[in-house]
Scaffold this motif. Structure first.
Motif, PDB file in Angstrom:
ATOM      1  N   UNK A 178       0.801  -1.217   0.000  1.00  0.00           N
ATOM      2  CA  UNK A 178       0.000   0.000   0.000  1.00  0.00           C
ATOM      3  C   UNK A 178       0.835   1.268   0.000  1.00  0.00           C
ATOM      4  N   UNK A 179       0.147   2.399   0.148  1.00  0.00           N
ATOM      5  CA  UNK A 179       0.804   3.700   0.058  1.00  0.00           C
ATOM      6  C   UNK A 179       0.694   4.508   1.345  1.00  0.00           C
ATOM      7  N   UNK A 180       1.724   5.303   1.559  1.00  0.00           N
ATOM      8  CA  UNK A 180       1.759   6.286   2.643  1.00  0.00           C
ATOM      9  C   UNK A 180       1.492   7.627   1.959  1.00  0.00           C
ATOM     10  N   UNK A 181       0.354   8.247   2.244  1.00  0.00           N
ATOM     11  CA  UNK A 181      -0.015   9.482   1.552  1.00  0.00           C
ATOM     12  C   UNK A 181      -0.041  10.651   2.529  1.00  0.00           C
ATOM     13  N   UNK A 182       0.865  11.602   2.295  1.00  0.00           N
ATOM     14  CA  UNK A 182       0.986  12.758   3.170  1.00  0.00           C
ATOM     15  C   UNK A 182       0.446  13.999   2.469  1.00  0.00           C
ATOM     16  N   UNK A 183      -0.736  14.424   2.899  1.00  0.00           N
ATOM     17  CA  UNK A 183      -1.354  15.636   2.340  1.00  0.00           C
ATOM     18  C   UNK A 183      -1.445  16.705   3.434  1.00  0.00           C
ATOM     19  N   UNK A 184      -0.623  16.580   4.477  1.00  0.00           N
ATOM     20  CA  UNK A 184      -0.725  17.518   5.596  1.00  0.00           C
ATOM     21  C   UNK A 184      -0.125  18.877   5.242  1.00  0.00           C
ATOM     22  N   UNK A 185      -0.673  19.916   5.852  1.00  0.00           N
ATOM     23  CA  UNK A 185      -0.189  21.304   5.697  1.00  0.00           C
ATOM     24  C   UNK A 185      -0.088  21.749   4.241  1.00  0.00           C
ATOM     25  N   UNK A 186      -1.151  21.496   3.469  1.00  0.00           N
ATOM     26  CA  UNK A 186      -1.148  21.903   2.045  1.00  0.00           C
ATOM     27  C   UNK A 186      -2.266  22.893   1.737  1.00  0.00           C
ATOM     28  N   UNK A 187      -2.891  23.466   2.757  1.00  0.00           N
ATOM     29  CA  UNK A 187      -4.033  24.379   2.580  1.00  0.00           C
ATOM     30  C   UNK A 187      -5.176  23.764   1.762  1.00  0.00           C
ATOM     31  N   UNK A 188      -5.330  22.455   1.852  1.00  0.00           N
ATOM     32  CA  UNK A 188      -6.396  21.782   1.092  1.00  0.00           C
ATOM     33  C   UNK A 188      -7.759  22.216   1.611  1.00  0.00           C
ATOM     34  N   UNK A 189      -8.662  22.524   0.670  1.00  0.00           N
ATOM     35  CA  UNK A 189     -10.035  22.898   1.019  1.00  0.00           C
ATOM     36  C   UNK A 189     -10.953  21.684   0.970  1.00  0.00           C
ATOM     37  N   UNK A 190     -10.535  20.643   0.238  1.00  0.00           N
ATOM     38  CA  UNK A 190     -11.320  19.413   0.160  1.00  0.00           C
ATOM     39  C   UNK A 190     -10.408  18.199   0.069  1.00  0.00           C
ATOM     40  N   UNK A 191     -10.947  17.056   0.448  1.00  0.00           N
ATOM     41  CA  UNK A 191     -10.181  15.811   0.406  1.00  0.00           C
ATOM     42  C   UNK A 191      -9.962  15.440  -1.057  1.00  0.00           C
ATOM     43  N   UNK A 192      -8.690  15.223  -1.464  1.00  0.00           N
ATOM     44  CA  UNK A 192      -8.437  14.858  -2.866  1.00  0.00           C
ATOM     45  C   UNK A 192      -8.871  13.416  -3.150  1.00  0.00           C
ATOM     46  N   UNK A 193      -8.966  13.056  -4.425  1.00  0.00           N
ATOM     47  CA  UNK A 193      -9.248  11.667  -4.802  1.00  0.00           C
ATOM     48  C   UNK A 193      -8.038  10.836  -4.388  1.00  0.00           C
ATOM     49  N   UNK A 194      -8.283   9.782  -3.628  1.00  0.00           N
ATOM     50  CA  UNK A 194      -7.174   9.006  -3.061  1.00  0.00           C
ATOM     51  C   UNK A 194      -7.081   7.611  -3.662  1.00  0.00           C
ATOM     52  N   UNK A 195      -5.844   7.095  -3.789  1.00  0.00           N
ATOM     53  CA  UNK A 195      -5.679   5.732  -4.299  1.00  0.00           C
ATOM     54  C   UNK A 195      -6.338   4.720  -3.355  1.00  0.00           C
ATOM     55  N   UNK A 196      -6.931   3.670  -3.914  1.00  0.00           N
ATOM     56  CA  UNK A 196      -7.639   2.686  -3.092  1.00  0.00           C
ATOM     57  C   UNK A 196      -6.701   1.928  -2.151  1.00  0.00           C
TER      58      UNK A 196
END
Length: 175
Positions: A26-44
């Motif tokens: 599987x994957x380790x996905x780091x989307x922290x501290x990116x000013x994201x306004x919405x949850x991106x589409x994520x790999x299954x």
């Protein structure tokens, strides 16, 4: 051509940093501290997901349902709007990651500001004006009239049956 066949949910979101945890792990996905306004589409095959310290206010229902192999999620330090729309996230975290749920505090609306999402009751989460449309009252009156009509019809049928029995008895007696 391999990339061409990949669907959106098999590639690393452009705003995040992805690391493979090894073949088939599987994957380790780091989307922290990116000013994201919405949850991106994520790999299954996401195993670890870090979404903390962004500008997330809510998660659309179903957005995280495909993440079946998730083992760790960090989603705190976001300005969560804890109205009725946050219920999906609350229930999802209760199933997937109770420790992560414990760290989530609400930013809005004012009555629940700084309260932990975990502690909110259905009453507090019901702060959505659009949830109960005016039309409900129309249905209520329509139903009330239908029920009253049914009761009156039953009374009339019962009365008619009683009357017909009397009539049959009188006919029999007169013969």
């Amino acid at each position: 051509s391999l990339l061409f066949h990949m669907t959106q949910t098999e590639v690393c979101p452009p705003s995040c940093n992805c690391k493979s945890l090894g073949e088939m792990k599987g994957l380790h996905i780091d989307c922290s501290s990116r000013q994201l306004m919405e949850v991106p589409a994520l790999p299954v095959n996401t195993k670890r997901l870090y979404l903390q310290n962004n500008s997330l206010t809510s998660v659309p229902p179903g957005a995280l349902d495909s993440l079946r192999s998730l083992e760790e999620v960090k989603i705190s330090d976001n300005p969560w709007n804890c109205d009725c729309h946050i219920l999906y996230l609350k229930l999802w975290l209760e199933d997937v990651s109770a420790p992560s749920l414990a760290n989530i505090r609400c930013a809005t609306p004012a009555p629940v500001r700084m309260k932990p999402l975990r502690q909110l009751t259905g009453n507090e989460l019901g702060i959505c004006k659009r949830l109960l449309p005016i039309k409900c009252l129309e249905f209520f009156w329509r139903d009330l009239i239908l029920i009253a009509g049914a009761i009156i019809a039953l009374i009339l049928v019962a009365w008619a049956l009683k009357f017909s029995k009397k009539l049959v008895c009188q006919i029999n007696l007169s013969q």
